[in-house]
Write a protein that holds these residues in place. Sequence first.
Motif, PDB file in Angstrom:
ATOM      1  N   SER A 136       1.066  -1.108   0.318  1.00 59.93           N
ATOM      2  CA  SER A 136      -0.095  -0.155   0.012  1.00 59.93           C
ATOM      3  C   SER A 136       0.757   1.358   0.140  1.00 59.93           C
ATOM      4  O   SER A 136       0.370   1.852  -0.799  1.00 59.93           O
ATOM      5  CB  SER A 136      -1.084   0.027   1.337  1.00 59.93           C
ATOM      6  N   ASP A 137       2.024   0.948   0.356  1.00 67.73           N
ATOM      7  CA  ASP A 137       3.643   2.213   0.801  1.00 67.73           C
ATOM      8  C   ASP A 137       3.534   2.186  -0.637  1.00 67.73           C
ATOM      9  O   ASP A 137       4.031   3.685  -1.155  1.00 67.73           O
ATOM     10  CB  ASP A 137       4.131   2.775   1.502  1.00 67.73           C
ATOM     11  N   ILE A 138       3.587   1.259  -1.764  1.00 71.06           N
ATOM     12  CA  ILE A 138       4.363   2.001  -2.638  1.00 71.06           C
ATOM     13  C   ILE A 138       3.172   1.975  -4.013  1.00 71.06           C
ATOM     14  O   ILE A 138       3.436   3.276  -4.347  1.00 71.06           O
ATOM     15  CB  ILE A 138       4.489   0.094  -3.249  1.00 71.06           C
ATOM     16  N   VAL A 139       1.602   2.056  -3.183  1.00 76.41           N
ATOM     17  CA  VAL A 139       0.906   2.392  -4.943  1.00 76.41           C
ATOM     18  C   VAL A 139       0.083   3.972  -4.114  1.00 76.41           C
ATOM     19  O   VAL A 139       0.143   4.202  -4.679  1.00 76.41           O
ATOM     20  CB  VAL A 139      -0.513   1.045  -3.842  1.00 76.41           C
ATOM     21  N   GLY A 140       0.633   3.784  -2.685  1.00 72.72           N
ATOM     22  CA  GLY A 140       0.275   5.706  -2.440  1.00 72.72           C
ATOM     23  C   GLY A 140      -1.132   5.548  -2.088  1.00 72.72           C
ATOM     24  O   GLY A 140      -2.401   4.750  -2.047  1.00 72.72           O
ATOM     25  N   ASN A 141      -2.251   6.744  -2.189  1.00 74.55           N
ATOM     26  CA  ASN A 141      -3.652   6.903  -1.575  1.00 74.55           C
ATOM     27  C   ASN A 141      -4.410   6.777  -3.144  1.00 74.55           C
ATOM     28  O   ASN A 141      -3.720   7.553  -3.903  1.00 74.55           O
ATOM     29  CB  ASN A 141      -3.668   8.471  -0.433  1.00 74.55           C
ATOM     30  N   VAL A 142      -4.749   5.442  -2.790  1.00 68.85           N
ATOM     31  CA  VAL A 142      -5.908   6.012  -4.050  1.00 68.85           C
ATOM     32  C   VAL A 142      -7.741   6.908  -3.190  1.00 68.85           C
ATOM     33  O   VAL A 142      -8.203   6.628  -2.606  1.00 68.85           O
ATOM     34  CB  VAL A 142      -6.485   4.760  -4.532  1.00 68.85           C
ATOM     35  N   ALA A 143      -7.612   7.803  -4.680  1.00 68.69           N
ATOM     36  CA  ALA A 143      -9.019   8.072  -4.204  1.00 68.69           C
ATOM     37  C   ALA A 143     -10.139   7.322  -5.241  1.00 68.69           C
ATOM     38  O   ALA A 143     -10.019   6.815  -6.288  1.00 68.69           O
ATOM     39  CB  ALA A 143      -9.328   9.679  -5.750  1.00 68.69           C
ATOM     40  N   HIS A 144     -11.338   7.613  -4.507  1.00 71.30           N
ATOM     41  CA  HIS A 144     -12.798   7.503  -4.735  1.00 71.30           C
ATOM     42  C   HIS A 144     -13.777   7.991  -5.221  1.00 71.30           C
ATOM     43  O   HIS A 144     -14.313   9.040  -4.903  1.00 71.30           O
ATOM     44  CB  HIS A 144     -12.862   5.950  -3.200  1.00 71.30           C
ATOM     45  N   GLY A 145     -14.328   7.920  -5.980  1.00 68.70           N
ATOM     46  CA  GLY A 145     -15.478   8.556  -6.314  1.00 68.70           C
ATOM     47  C   GLY A 145     -14.760   9.840  -7.276  1.00 68.70           C
ATOM     48  O   GLY A 145     -14.355   9.840  -8.213  1.00 68.70           O
ATOM     49  N   ARG A 146     -15.793  10.635  -6.813  1.00 70.68           N
ATOM     50  CA  ARG A 146     -15.645  12.131  -7.469  1.00 70.68           C
ATOM     51  C   ARG A 146     -14.215  13.112  -6.247  1.00 70.68           C
ATOM     52  O   ARG A 146     -14.446  13.979  -6.380  1.00 70.68           O
ATOM     53  CB  ARG A 146     -16.891  13.096  -7.202  1.00 70.68           C
ATOM     54  N   LEU A 147     -13.705  12.232  -4.671  1.00 72.62           N
ATOM     55  CA  LEU A 147     -12.913  12.959  -4.546  1.00 72.62           C
ATOM     56  C   LEU A 147     -11.448  13.736  -5.238  1.00 72.62           C
ATOM     57  O   LEU A 147     -10.974  12.140  -5.885  1.00 72.62           O
ATOM     58  CB  LEU A 147     -12.815  11.567  -3.387  1.00 72.62           C
ATOM     59  N   GLY A 148     -10.786  14.203  -4.891  1.00 72.61           N
ATOM     60  CA  GLY A 148     -10.339  14.549  -5.446  1.00 72.61           C
ATOM     61  C   GLY A 148      -8.366  14.586  -4.951  1.00 72.61           C
ATOM     62  O   GLY A 148      -8.707  13.525  -3.504  1.00 72.61           O
ATOM     63  N   PHE A 149      -7.297  14.641  -5.339  1.00 73.21           N
ATOM     64  CA  PHE A 149      -6.212  14.215  -4.780  1.00 73.21           C
ATOM     65  C   PHE A 149      -6.142  14.723  -3.451  1.00 73.21           C
ATOM     66  O   PHE A 149      -6.302  16.195  -2.959  1.00 73.21           O
ATOM     67  CB  PHE A 149      -5.309  14.701  -5.568  1.00 73.21           C
ATOM     68  N   GLY A 150      -5.384  13.991  -2.546  1.00 73.63           N
ATOM     69  CA  GLY A 150      -5.142  14.891  -1.439  1.00 73.63           C
ATOM     70  C   GLY A 150      -6.599  14.407  -0.291  1.00 73.63           C
ATOM     71  O   GLY A 150      -6.330  15.200   0.710  1.00 73.63           O
ATOM     72  N   CYS A 151      -7.566  14.427  -0.607  1.00 77.83           N
ATOM     73  CA  CYS A 151      -8.555  14.049  -0.048  1.00 77.83           C
ATOM     74  C   CYS A 151      -8.595  12.251   1.493  1.00 77.83           C
ATOM     75  O   CYS A 151      -8.988  12.661   1.751  1.00 77.83           O
ATOM     76  CB  CYS A 151     -10.082  13.620  -0.982  1.00 77.83           C
ATOM     77  N   VAL A 152      -7.768  11.543   0.244  1.00 82.62           N
ATOM     78  CA  VAL A 152      -7.400  10.249   0.930  1.00 82.62           C
ATOM     79  C   VAL A 152      -6.776  10.917   1.503  1.00 82.62           C
ATOM     80  O   VAL A 152      -5.590  10.631   1.047  1.00 82.62           O
ATOM     81  CB  VAL A 152      -8.030   9.519   0.127  1.00 82.62           C
ATOM     82  N   THR A 153      -6.308  10.724   2.918  1.00 83.92           N
ATOM     83  CA  THR A 153      -5.229  10.283   3.805  1.00 83.92           C
ATOM     84  C   THR A 153      -5.282   8.788   4.898  1.00 83.92           C
ATOM     85  O   THR A 153      -5.924   8.479   4.822  1.00 83.92           O
ATOM     86  CB  THR A 153      -4.683  11.682   4.438  1.00 83.92           C
ATOM     87  N   ARG A 154      -4.023   8.500   4.192  1.00 85.44           N
ATOM     88  CA  ARG A 154      -3.453   7.010   5.448  1.00 85.44           C
ATOM     89  C   ARG A 154      -2.369   7.249   5.973  1.00 85.44           C
ATOM     90  O   ARG A 154      -1.665   8.127   5.550  1.00 85.44           O
ATOM     91  CB  ARG A 154      -3.866   6.092   4.505  1.00 85.44           C
ATOM     92  N   SER A 155      -1.642   6.654   7.402  1.00 89.04           N
ATOM     93  CA  SER A 155      -0.477   6.999   7.929  1.00 89.04           C
ATOM     94  C   SER A 155       0.139   5.712   6.995  1.00 89.04           C
ATOM     95  O   SER A 155      -0.491   4.667   6.923  1.00 89.04           O
ATOM     96  CB  SER A 155      -0.970   6.228   9.307  1.00 89.04           C
ATOM     97  N   GLN A 156       1.739   5.823   6.861  1.00 94.67           N
ATOM     98  CA  GLN A 156       2.382   4.568   6.021  1.00 94.67           C
ATOM     99  C   GLN A 156       2.837   4.498   7.138  1.00 94.67           C
ATOM    100  O   GLN A 156       3.125   3.909   8.010  1.00 94.67           O
ATOM    101  CB  GLN A 156       3.688   5.509   5.250  1.00 94.67           C
ATOM    102  N   TRP A 157       2.576   2.197   6.475  1.00 90.71           N
ATOM    103  CA  TRP A 157       3.810   1.807   7.653  1.00 90.71           C
ATOM    104  C   TRP A 157       4.924   1.982   7.756  1.00 90.71           C
ATOM    105  O   TRP A 157       5.553   1.904   8.452  1.00 90.71           O
ATOM    106  CB  TRP A 157       3.217   0.443   6.541  1.00 90.71           C
ATOM    107  N   SER A 158       5.870   2.482   6.574  1.00 94.29           N
ATOM    108  CA  SER A 158       7.603   2.957   6.094  1.00 94.29           C
ATOM    109  C   SER A 158       7.728   4.042   7.993  1.00 94.29           C
ATOM    110  O   SER A 158       8.592   4.176   8.663  1.00 94.29           O
ATOM    111  CB  SER A 158       7.951   3.283   5.618  1.00 94.29           C
ATOM    112  N   LYS A 159       6.566   4.716   7.972  1.00 94.87           N
ATOM    113  CA  LYS A 159       6.849   5.904   8.710  1.00 94.87           C
ATOM    114  C   LYS A 159       5.865   6.089  10.836  1.00 94.87           C
ATOM    115  O   LYS A 159       5.950   6.752  11.391  1.00 94.87           O
ATOM    116  CB  LYS A 159       6.088   7.124   8.026  1.00 94.87           C
ATOM    117  N   ALA A 160       5.711   4.550  10.561  1.00 92.43           N
ATOM    118  CA  ALA A 160       4.674   4.209  11.967  1.00 92.43           C
ATOM    119  C   ALA A 160       4.906   3.954  12.712  1.00 92.43           C
ATOM    120  O   ALA A 160       5.792   3.224  12.566  1.00 92.43           O
ATOM    121  CB  ALA A 160       3.183   3.470  11.360  1.00 92.43           C
TER     122      ALA A 160
END
Length: 466
Positions: A136-160
């Motif tokens: 998931s860290d390699i893929v990055g944040n995936v936007a769903h529907g009409r959400l723009g870039f940056g609307c979906v955030t998640r904590s990265q495994w490598s930095k947790a």
Amino acid sequence: MENWLKDVDKCGLPGKFKAWIYQHGILPRLLWPLLVYSVPSSTVEAMERTINSFLRRWMGVPKSFTSLGLYCTGSKLQIPLRSLTEEYKVTKARKVIMLRDSRDEKVREAGVQVNTGRKWRADKAVEEAEARLRHSDIVGNVAHGRLGFGCVTRSQWSKASAKDRRTQVQEEIRRMEEESRLTRAVTLRKQGKWLNWEGEPQRKLTWNAIWTMESDRLSFLLKSVYDVLPSPTNLVTWGLAEKPDCKLCGRPANLEHVLSSCRTALSDGRYRWRHDRVLASIADHLDQARKAQKTTNKGPSFISFVRAGEEGAKAKRACGILGTATDWRMEADLKKQLKFPQEITVTNQRPDIVLWSAASKQVVMVELTVPWEERIEESFERKREKYQALTDTCTEKGWKAWCFPVEVGCRGFPAQSLWRTFSRLGVTGQVRKRAISVVARETESASLWLWRKREKKWIGGHRAVD
């Protein structure tokens, strides 16, 4: 566990209260011994089958009701029950991480094995979950529907941190379990048809919502969504009837036929009665929003000066279409035949709700449909095409026109179009959420009544005789 379930079953509480006792009383008491002792996953699955038999009886559903309807968090209808198997796997995964990543060096090097049997291994599940998180860290944040870039955030495994990683692994275990449930749902021909629903958001029943629901209404909702009601087709499948014919029209009748497709019920006005009940609920909320606009822009306006270094009060912006005028008028196709306002145009078409403002020359048309959930997208396109010519005519005459086709599934699932329409008109926040809840409740109650009277003659309104 069986003794606890039997004691709860013997008490005189309604079934939904017994289910609450299991969720908040029995289940937490089972997790500690499952964490401490070496219990194989096959034993836990057998325990869950016992629990499911009690929960089905308490929730008022038959024995054939799939366990996915009790625990699935990705279905269209979700109830707040937790699976014992899922909690067991999360508990064992947490134990593996606690022993492996302990701060005590002796604990880490002790080589303690978490035994869960041969069917499912906790250490392998943790390794798979961590691999998925790194991916998931390699893929990055995936936007769903009409959400723009940056609307979906998640904590990265490598930095947790270590604590966050433990939490992420547990959540990933839950997602893996949910994926297996959805895979099983695809194989269910009848009880998995909700996978074909398009245009309806998921509906989550909270305990507060369940408390306010009558037991028969809750039972009807669960049975209808998973198609385990005793319809003529199901009765033949179960070996309890010889012919799957409808008592009204004589055609083969499944649940869709009874609630949405019977020609005799349509000609008798049963579906129209349900449609008008839902329409009255929507019209009531829109009328309240319309009247709320009349209290704005009254009296003279004054300029408020702001001192240097201070922030002035933010000006209130118009909320939705209804916020752009204060002289809105409304007509609904209820009790008497609606006539389209002649000051706009002359037409024979009758939308269910018409709101217009003569001062700003704006007109809003709302057209309601209460279809079978699998035909919601089809109904939306059909109604939009039907009123496109009327919308163009209003625009040619100098009016700013909107047409909003809205759908509410006949089993009480408001489509996304209804949420969008309320938002565009200015009904937002908790007001919109309550309005949608009321509309869903009206639809459920009306469909429940139609189901009860499916074999009786319809006199008029909601009256039926043998």
